[in-house]
Design a protein around this motif. Structure first.
Motif, short mmCIF file in Angstrom:
data_model
loop_
_atom_site.label_atom_id
_atom_site.label_comp_id
_atom_site.label_asym_id
_atom_site.label_seq_id
_atom_site.Cartn_x
_atom_site.Cartn_y
_atom_site.Cartn_z
N LEU A 322 5.73 -9.72 9.71
CA LEU A 322 6.74 -8.74 9.28
C LEU A 322 7.28 -8.89 7.60
CD1 LEU A 322 8.95 -6.74 9.59
CD2 LEU A 322 10.39 -8.54 10.08
N ASN A 329 3.44 -3.78 1.55
CA ASN A 329 3.83 -2.54 1.59
C ASN A 329 4.56 -2.00 0.28
OD1 ASN A 329 2.21 -1.87 3.72
ND2 ASN A 329 4.19 -2.01 5.08
N GLN A 333 3.42 0.25 -3.06
CA GLN A 333 4.09 1.60 -3.53
C GLN A 333 4.65 1.57 -4.97
OE1 GLN A 333 7.45 1.80 -0.77
NE2 GLN A 333 6.38 3.00 0.67
N VAL A 362 16.02 0.92 -6.74
CA VAL A 362 15.19 1.10 -5.73
C VAL A 362 14.89 0.04 -4.61
CG1 VAL A 362 13.16 2.15 -4.59
CG2 VAL A 362 14.25 3.24 -6.77
N GLY B 267 1.26 4.59 0.88
CA GLY B 267 2.49 4.46 1.53
C GLY B 267 3.48 5.31 0.90
N LEU B 268 3.16 6.46 0.23
CA LEU B 268 4.28 7.04 -0.48
C LEU B 268 4.29 8.43 0.16
CD1 LEU B 268 3.58 6.41 -4.13
CD2 LEU B 268 5.34 5.73 -2.79
N PHE B 279 17.20 7.81 -5.73
CA PHE B 279 17.31 8.05 -4.52
C PHE B 279 16.14 8.73 -4.09
CE2 PHE B 279 21.62 7.25 -6.00
CZ PHE B 279 21.99 6.31 -4.73
N GLN B 281 13.37 8.58 -5.27
CA GLN B 281 11.99 7.56 -4.83
C GLN B 281 12.33 6.80 -3.41
OE1 GLN B 281 10.39 4.97 -7.47
NE2 GLN B 281 10.30 6.32 -9.25
N THR B 282 13.57 6.37 -3.28
CA THR B 282 13.79 5.59 -2.01
C THR B 282 13.32 6.46 -0.96
OG1 THR B 282 15.50 4.29 -3.19
CG2 THR B 282 15.59 4.23 -0.58
N ALA B 284 11.20 8.80 -0.55
CA ALA B 284 9.69 8.87 -0.56
C ALA B 284 9.21 7.85 0.08
CB ALA B 284 9.17 9.37 -1.72
N ARG B 285 9.79 6.61 -0.19
CA ARG B 285 9.18 5.25 0.19
C ARG B 285 9.71 4.63 1.66
NH1 ARG B 285 9.32 2.16 -5.55
NH2 ARG B 285 8.77 0.36 -4.55
N LEU B 286 10.84 5.01 1.80
CA LEU B 286 11.55 4.28 3.09
C LEU B 286 10.63 4.69 4.43
CD1 LEU B 286 13.70 2.36 3.31
CD2 LEU B 286 15.33 4.37 3.67
N TRP B 288 7.46 5.03 5.06
CA TRP B 288 6.51 3.82 5.54
C TRP B 288 7.05 2.43 5.72
CZ3 TRP B 288 2.37 4.42 8.15
CH2 TRP B 288 1.87 5.53 8.20
N LEU B 289 7.96 2.03 5.11
CA LEU B 289 8.37 0.68 4.80
C LEU B 289 9.09 0.51 6.16
CD1 LEU B 289 10.10 0.30 1.34
CD2 LEU B 289 7.80 -0.44 2.22
N GLY B 292 6.34 0.00 8.72
CA GLY B 292 5.95 -1.19 8.39
C GLY B 292 6.84 -2.39 9.23
N MET B 293 8.11 -2.18 9.19
CA MET B 293 8.92 -2.91 9.68
C MET B 293 8.94 -2.98 11.30
SD MET B 293 13.20 -2.59 9.70
CE MET B 293 13.38 -1.46 11.02
#
Lengths: 456, 456
Positions: A322, A329, A333, A362, B267-268, B279, B281-282, B284-286, B288-289, B292-293
């Protein structure tokens, strides 16, 4: 992409195997050089050579340009230097001729150049060979139509007619002064709308977008996109017109550049295609896999310092993927956003500090969300009083913030030192963040266990 | 990219703040619309609106087209539907007009269309709005020069002159028959080299490369690159000429496509730029994160089944990052090669089986090299008789082979089902391979420990 039916391929190979030159010539005359080049993929070398000999010189030169470098090399190595000069180079535009000559061995180059009949063309090629491949000078050709600003329209038209004979396509006519400095551009459209005017300088467009010979290719690609150009004049340091770059070459460069970035982000070194051989592919893929392997072994050494910790508190081991994965990841990005911004011109290296602060924001936002969610999960999964519950979320928070900043900082720094920032994407970032993630996780866990034991 | 000096920006904002319209107009007249659009980035909305009002209608329309969608939206939302129609849409080519109208709300569209003065243009726009954005029909414009094959050259020239008035650039003249079916193309160059011939059909080039309205954009992009085109005619299902696609739009599409692939591999989600807000950016990124989590938590559950194993044999934990990371790296390489091959046309979906077998070969080769190297390392680091030494190398071998096949198989399968194969790159592949890698590693370790204990 042209799709050849199995029936058509059978027909063509039949014609070749029967050495039926007439039918083969008829078939070839129906195909565009780019399509002939694609047909070659489905033939063996001997069959390809048979067809190649039947092409007229202009066609043969065009087909050669459309082939993959490997296939081209095979066909050329069967030819003498004199044949390459007279049957290929003589029939190519200077920019294509230079590309082919650059692929040859140093000793072959001079011999081929000495066999070129057209001394002016040979001279142009020698001049062009001096420029760096990644600059406007390395991409330009010398074929273009140039007129003097003081000429009358009829004089220009006569001159254009003479110069146009040897050219494939013409989009602009360049206008120069008596010292050959670029003064303006005359779009061919005006041949229709302004057919007869006293002097060309009264209808030409002033201050055309131009580049210097040493302008990097990625910069001029952005200019083509921004100003919607189909060709662009190239000038030397004192503004004299020395060549022209056309949009087809720029499109090829743009694709190559984006493929290179994509490959670097995917851990592929060297130029690689899905149709390359197994060994060629392995060679391009092994370097990053070996670096990843060393990273993995490095990680085992870091975790080894904590081996007794796993015996004492085995739950710690469960969250290694994890933490490592999340760091990877996040870093990928961040670095991708920087590399892409630098490539498409939307990010200016001068605003690095601003970018780093935004990335910190971010990173903090993502870090809060992820570490809180995992905290809630672990309170239920492991219990709130477990040291692992606290250590995992604290580590995730630190790893996400660190990976965000690191993934932004490294490509920006490489760009500052004129190193390709795309090197700092993909596996480099994920391996580095994986290792640093483990250091953070193990440090926080050790500190917590030393302070509280395995239960808080 | 144009670099504005701080001095220039200070000068311009000074001019704007003083409401000095004359100086502002003079400065604007020196700039290309694309440069004005870039200047807007450094201004606030009120300053931008001031400059925008000073532009003549043609310039204003061009500047609007060059802005980012967000900035364009801000400027347009301050205008009435009638102003948008008369001051913007009326001055744009149909393809650009359609792009702008598609960005507006459904209810605004009809109102704007009803305000367009030129009924023919409005009709063309309504026709163009019907096509899917990702097809040739969605990219084409209707501005082009068309002549009849039976006309004489002087007749054609007269007609060209009339039609050319409204056009920015012309590269080809299209030749149609009496039913408006595309017959040939007349490159403008021939205006120079073949100035007077009885009928245009005797000088036109036959069988020009063309596309149908429903041809996907990525396919026609490859055709532009392959045939080195600057424009391409679009025909309907029975071969009638309906529009033209120009190379500048194709270049923009090619860049968008490669940026999308790059973002998916990194992963975007969503279209994201380095200059987007924190915001945005977050957001668009969250996604996949978080995926992944969840993958990381899934991994913790898998490893949890083995928790007692870590207590018994803590050395097992040390190699979790090595095995997970290697699987991820291999899978990303394999999927990237497939996605890139499909994007640049070098890989044909029909040769999937061949590709899978080659990948099996590459995978086996890489697997042998990596697992042997790690075996040698571990014999020295842990000792030859350790179960971990054997389990790690066996697992690495299995993981590398599996990840190679999986990374090839998934994008090929998506392509077969007409889903974007680029979805199966980057984090998707690395997370999946990470999980499967843990399952393999734990299964092999458990089996070995059950059979031999921790020392063999």
């Amino acid at each position: 992409m042209k799709e050849y039916t199995p029936e058509y391929l059978e027909h063509i190979t039949g014609v070749i195997d029967n050495r039926d030159e007439d039918t083969a010539r008829t078939e070839l005359s129906k195909l565009h050089p780019a399509d002939i080049a694609e047909l070659y993929r489905d033939l063996d070398l001997e069959q390809a050579e048979f067809l190649f000999r039947l092409l007229d010189a202009d066609q043969a030169a065009d087909v050669l340009m459309e082939l993959d470098e490997d296939d081209r090399h095979k066909l050329l190595s069967a030819m003498s230097s004199e044949d390459i000069a007279k049957q290929v180079i003589d029939h190519l535009d200077t920019d294509d001729a230079v590309d082919i000559i650059q692929e040859l061995d140093e000793e072959d180059r001079d011999e081929i150049l000495s066999h070129i009949d057209d001394v002016e063309q040979a001279g142009d090629i020698i001049d062009l060979l001096k420029y760096d491949e990644d600059t406007a000078g390395g991409l330009m050709g010398t074929e273009m139509i140039v007129v003097n600003e003081n000429w009358s329209m009829p004089q220009c038209v006569q001159e254009m007619r003479k110069q146009a004979e040897d050219l494939d396509d013409i989009y602009y006519v360049y206008v120069v002064d008596n010292d050959y400095r670029l003064r303006g551009v005359f779009p061919l459209k005006k041949m229709i709308t302004h057919p007869s005017v006293s002097k060309i300088k009264h209808v030409m467009e002033l201050d055309p977008v131009s580049v210097k010979t040493d302008t990097p290719v990625d910069e001029l690609t952005l200019d083509f996109e921004k100003y919607d150009l189909v060709a662009m004049p190239v000038v030397d340091s004192i503004g004299r017109l020395v060549g022209q770059i056309t949009v087809d070459d720029v499109m090829d460069e743009a694709r190559e550049q984006s493929e290179r970035d994509y490959q670097l982000a995917s851990g592929l070194s060297g130029d690689i295609e899905s149709n390359d051989t197994m060994f060629h592919q392995t060679k391009a893929r092994l370097p990053w896999l070996l670096i990843g392997m060393l990273g993995g072994i490095g990680n085992s050494l870091i975790l080894g310092h904590f081996e007794s910790g796993f015996a004492l508190n085995p739950a710690m081991a469960l969250f290694i993927p994890l933490i490592g994965g999340t760091g990877g990841n996040v870093g990928i990005q961040s670095s991708a956003i920087i590399v892409q911004g630098l490539a498409n011109g939307s990010l200016d290296i001068k605003s690095s500090t601003k970018q780093l602060f935004k990335e910190l924001g971010v990173g903090l936002l993502n870090a809060c969300i992820i570490s809180l969610l995992v905290l809630v999960y672990n309170i239920f999964a492991l219990g709130p009083a477990q040291v692992t519950t606290v250590a995992v979320s604290l580590s995730l928070f630190a790893v996400v913030v660190f990976a965000s900043i690191f993934g932004t900082f490294v490509p920006l720094t490489l760009e500052r030192f004129k190193i390709d920032p795309a090197l700092a994407t993909g596996p480099f970032i994920s391996i580095t963040n994986d290792i640093i993630g483990m250091v953070i996780y193990m440090s926080i866990s050790s500190a917590l266990i030393a302070a509280f034991g395995t239960s808080i």
